[in-house]
Write a protein that holds these residues in place. Structure first.
Motif, PDB file in Angstrom:
ATOM      1  N   MET A  38       0.831  -1.204   0.000  1.00 24.65           N
ATOM      2  CA  MET A  38       0.000   0.000   0.000  1.00 24.65           C
ATOM      3  C   MET A  38       0.863   1.251   0.000  1.00 24.65           C
ATOM      4  O   MET A  38       0.579   2.218  -0.721  1.00 24.65           O
ATOM      5  N   ASN A  67      -9.111  -0.694   0.784  1.00 26.33           N
ATOM      6  CA  ASN A  67      -7.703  -0.470   0.468  1.00 26.33           C
ATOM      7  C   ASN A  67      -7.485   0.654  -0.536  1.00 26.33           C
ATOM      8  O   ASN A  67      -6.429   1.285  -0.536  1.00 26.33           O
ATOM      9  N   ASP A  71      -4.784   3.609  -0.026  1.00 25.52           N
ATOM     10  CA  ASP A  71      -3.824   4.165  -0.982  1.00 25.52           C
ATOM     11  C   ASP A  71      -3.906   5.692  -0.990  1.00 25.52           C
ATOM     12  O   ASP A  71      -2.883   6.388  -1.069  1.00 25.52           O
TER      13      ASP A  71
END
Length: 495
Positions: A38, A67, A71
């Motif tokens: 990430m 997710n 980011d």
């Protein structure tokens, strides 16, 4: 290849589930922690942002609850650390975050980054807006708050960078799920998602940057690709031997051009000649056969009113292109039936496909080249359904009709017997004009005449046709005509 895409891209394309499997492989087998992936994703995106807009000093980030939002938190942290004015708008409450996304949020907060507890009507206070709202797992229509946020993003007058995929775009099909972010830049990670390159995908992605996040090649090889990118047209066909004569390069017979539609057959024939076929004949109506080659005397034109009239031209041909201007009359049906009685390789387009939809048949040595409307008739479907999943449509076309199937449109697809679609990223909206498909038919037939194999002629033909369209469009997309491709075709095959 369009300037929107990098020439250094890997050629493999994947479905969303395949990329998630690659991600798991990187974490569980290679041993790269998820939070490290990430952080690399966010760093790659921030580097792309800085390269594209080096003077930007203000940034807003929209963060979802998964997710993709994680980011965006990484990008926000890096921007904050670089001294930019950063504003973060979490659509999902940070209290609901888990795992790596939670860690990324905590990293951002630890640097002193602020969180705004509302979604503004617009984001005019920033130069760049980062879309970290929804990721590649979306498979239903966007509605409610998320749809409102996407509409607000699309009202934003600054620059938009999407992380992995524009929110609302289906990663597998390239169709917008109700509403989708229109990005200026999309930074995509681990593996290229097939939906970025066809259908509506190119309308929403803007420039695409790919980041493999430093994963080793074994990650990419851990799953099979679901599609492939066609390489850019960078060199022409092999040089001809000095002893060559016209018989070495085949004889294309174009069958079509009913009354009022003679130009379609004429364009297909000239295109076949411009890519290097040795001899070109046209079988068409007697009423205009004598005049069809007045401006291109190299074309041999035959007046054909019966199937018996067609037999002599067929005996001399090595490849048949049928459909441009053919119509759907009894004359057209009879000519198509006669062509399909032969063992000659065939390129079928336009009304040949509409007639084929009425009486389907399978054949190993032909190429069919439908646009979405024709594909819908061939598959007893609708144009909208074809466009919703172009990859499935082109595979279904090939499975039902055999040979090679080309599904035309934005991100044209080519599929052979192995069922693996290839995507063309060249071409432009100026090519949405009458006659372009007829030119493509001639291009493919002309390459087949020069002894390229069935799939190679279709794939190279699609890419060559699109590259010629891009070259012709340098003078402007609007007003681009099919015949404008003739000179670029000749130049490109001789690179």
């Amino acid at each position: 290849m369009s300037e929107r895409y990098s020439r250094s891209f890997p050629k493999d394309l994947y479905r969303a589930e395949d990329v998630r499997a690659m991600d798991r492989y990187a974490i569980e087998t290679v041993g790269i922690p998820g939070i490290e992936l990430m952080r690399r994703a966010g760093a790659s995106a921030f580097a792309a942002l800085h390269e594209r807009w080096p003077g930007a000093r203000t940034l807003s980030a929209i963060c979802g609850g998964g997710n993709n939002g994680g980011d965006a938190y990484v990008v926000a942290r890096l921007a904050h650390e670089a001294g930019m004015d950063v504003r973060v708008y979490p659509v999902s409450p940070p209290a609901n975050l888990k795992g790596d996304a939670l860690a990324a949020y905590q990293d951002y907060r630890a640097t002193g980054g602020e969180i705004l507890d509302f979604i503004p009507a617009d984001f005019e206070g920033a130069e760049v807006l980062v879309d970290g709202l929804l990721g590649t797992g979306l498979d239903r229509k966007v509605d409610g708050l998320y749809a409102d946020v996407i509409r607000a993003v699309n009202r934003f007058s600054g620059r938009v960078m999407a992380l992995d995929i524009p929110s609302g775009l289906h990663a597998d099909t390239g169709s917008a799920l109700g509403v989708a972010v229109k990005a200026d830049l999309t930074v995509t990670f681990i593996g290229l998602k097939q939906g970025l390159f066809t259908g509506e995908g190119p309308e929403y992605t803007g420039e695409i940057v790919f980041a493999d996040l430093g994963t080793p090649p074994e990650v990419r090889y851990s799953v099979e690709p679901s599609a492939m990118l066609l390489p850019p047209w960078e060199r022409g066909l092999p040089a001809r031997p000095r002893y060559a004569h016209k018989g070495h390069f085949g004889h294309v017979l174009v069958v079509g051009g009913d009354c009022g539609y003679s130009g379609a057959a004429r364009m297909a024939a000239e295109a076949a000649a411009r890519v290097g076929a040795g001899l070109i004949s046209i079988a068409t109506r007697k009423s205009h056969a004598d005049s069809l080659n007045l401006t291109r005397p190299e074309l041999m034109c035959h007046g054909v009113e019966t199937t018996e009239d067609l037999r002599i031209p067929l005996e001399r041909a090595t490849v048949v292109a049928i459909g441009p201007g053919l119509g759907r009359s009894e004359w057209a049906k009879a000519l198509l039936g006669t062509v399909l009685e032969t063992d000659l390789p065939v390129v079928a387009d336009a009304d040949a496909l509409n007639l084929l939809a009425e009486s389907p048949r399978k054949r190993d040595n032909w190429t069919i080249t439908p646009h979405p409307g024709e594909a819908a008739r061939l598959l007893d479907s609708s144009s909208a359904d074809i466009q919703k999943d172009r990859f499935s449509a082109v595979r279904d076309l090939q499975a039902k009709f055999g040979g090679v199937a080309v599904l035309k449109g934005s991100g044209s697809l080519v599929c052979g017997p192995d069922g693996l679609p290839y995507v063309c990223t060249a071409g432009n909206p100026g090519m949405a004009s009458g006659g372009m498909g007829d030119v493509l038919t001639g291009v493919i037939a002309g390459l087949l005449a020069q002894r390229l194999d069935l799939f190679g002629a279709a794939a190279l033909g699609v890419q060559l046709h699109a590259a010629a369209g891009d070259e012709a469009a340098k003078a402007g997309e609007r007003g681009l005509l099919a015949c404008d491709l003739m000179d670029p075709l000749r130049r490109l095959v001789n690179l």
